[in-house]
Scaffold this motif. Sequence first.
Motif, PDB file in Angstrom:
ATOM      1  N   ALA A 102      -1.805   3.034  -7.909  1.00 28.22           N
ATOM      2  CA  ALA A 102      -1.993   1.593  -7.679  1.00 28.22           C
ATOM      3  C   ALA A 102      -3.138   1.024  -8.506  1.00 28.22           C
ATOM      4  CB  ALA A 102      -2.222   1.327  -6.202  1.00 28.22           C
ATOM      5  N   GLU A 103      -4.125   1.832  -8.833  1.00 27.04           N
ATOM      6  CA  GLU A 103      -5.270   1.354  -9.614  1.00 27.04           C
ATOM      7  C   GLU A 103      -4.955   1.227 -11.099  1.00 27.04           C
ATOM      8  OE1 GLU A 103      -8.245   4.239  -8.594  1.00 27.04           O
ATOM      9  OE2 GLU A 103      -8.433   3.466  -6.541  1.00 27.04           O
ATOM     10  N   ASN A 104      -3.838   1.798 -11.535  1.00 29.32           N
ATOM     11  CA  ASN A 104      -3.454   1.727 -12.944  1.00 29.32           C
ATOM     12  C   ASN A 104      -2.904   0.330 -13.229  1.00 29.32           C
ATOM     13  OD1 ASN A 104      -1.930   1.831 -15.370  1.00 29.32           O
ATOM     14  ND2 ASN A 104      -1.594   4.019 -15.123  1.00 29.32           N
ATOM     15  N   PRO A 106      -3.474   5.517  -4.237  1.00 33.85           N
ATOM     16  CA  PRO A 106      -4.531   4.827  -4.991  1.00 33.85           C
ATOM     17  C   PRO A 106      -4.578   5.184  -6.466  1.00 33.85           C
ATOM     18  CG  PRO A 106      -5.387   5.594  -2.894  1.00 33.85           C
ATOM     19  CD  PRO A 106      -3.986   6.144  -3.022  1.00 33.85           C
ATOM     20  N   HIS A 107      -4.375   6.458  -6.810  1.00 34.12           N
ATOM     21  CA  HIS A 107      -4.467   6.842  -8.220  1.00 34.12           C
ATOM     22  C   HIS A 107      -3.382   6.183  -9.076  1.00 34.12           C
ATOM     23  CE1 HIS A 107      -1.510   9.925  -7.011  1.00 34.12           C
ATOM     24  NE2 HIS A 107      -1.206  10.029  -8.293  1.00 34.12           N
ATOM     25  N   ASN A 109       0.801  -1.229   0.000  1.00 32.00           N
ATOM     26  CA  ASN A 109       0.000   0.000   0.000  1.00 32.00           C
ATOM     27  C   ASN A 109       0.833   1.277   0.000  1.00 32.00           C
ATOM     28  OD1 ASN A 109      -2.396  -1.532   0.077  1.00 32.00           O
ATOM     29  ND2 ASN A 109      -2.239  -1.693   2.302  1.00 32.00           N
ATOM     30  N   HIS A 149       0.706  -2.988 -12.096  1.00 33.42           N
ATOM     31  CA  HIS A 149       0.654  -4.440 -11.852  1.00 33.42           C
ATOM     32  C   HIS A 149       1.456  -5.170 -12.923  1.00 33.42           C
ATOM     33  CE1 HIS A 149      -2.321  -4.406  -8.608  1.00 33.42           C
ATOM     34  NE2 HIS A 149      -2.842  -3.365  -9.240  1.00 33.42           N
TER      35      HIS A 149
END
Length: 164
Positions: A105-107, A102-103, A98, A111
């Motif tokens: 990590a969501e891409n 978020p902006h 974490n 990953h």
Amino acid sequence: PDTHNNNFGDIGVAGVLVDLPTLIERLTPEQTLASILDDLGQEKPDLAIVFAMTSVDKSKKPKKKSILYRIVDPNLLPPGFSIEKFEAALTSLGEETNSLPPHLAENPLYHAQGIIEHGFRLQFSYHPHDITLRFSYLPKVVTRKTMLPALLHVLQASTFTTTA
């Protein structure tokens, strides 16, 4: 280069279409890596810092890219700017669970490039060819589409200054 304004001078970003050894090989006797980065920002009087990402160096095992940066005008950096804190903040992105905002990590690219699991694997040091530059190798899968938003996030977070 592209520039992104922040609460201090502009941030320059350049893509270098050759690997770092080729770039060094092409330098004339009058040039240094720093002078090339300085030239990129010559038309930008408010340039505080400039970054450059190179192409994959196929001579490295495993194959790697490079990221370089140079502080062009320290007077345009926030008071108390700390290279150590800036690099620590950037290096830690993705290394801990974490740790990416978020902006980012969501891409899905974070990953696909393994950044969520392993971070960017940065280890900054002064470049032996030009000690006025900081540089680090990057895994070849990391692209500017993930590295640059992370750089901007860290620079905008202002967590890299010293407190009095």
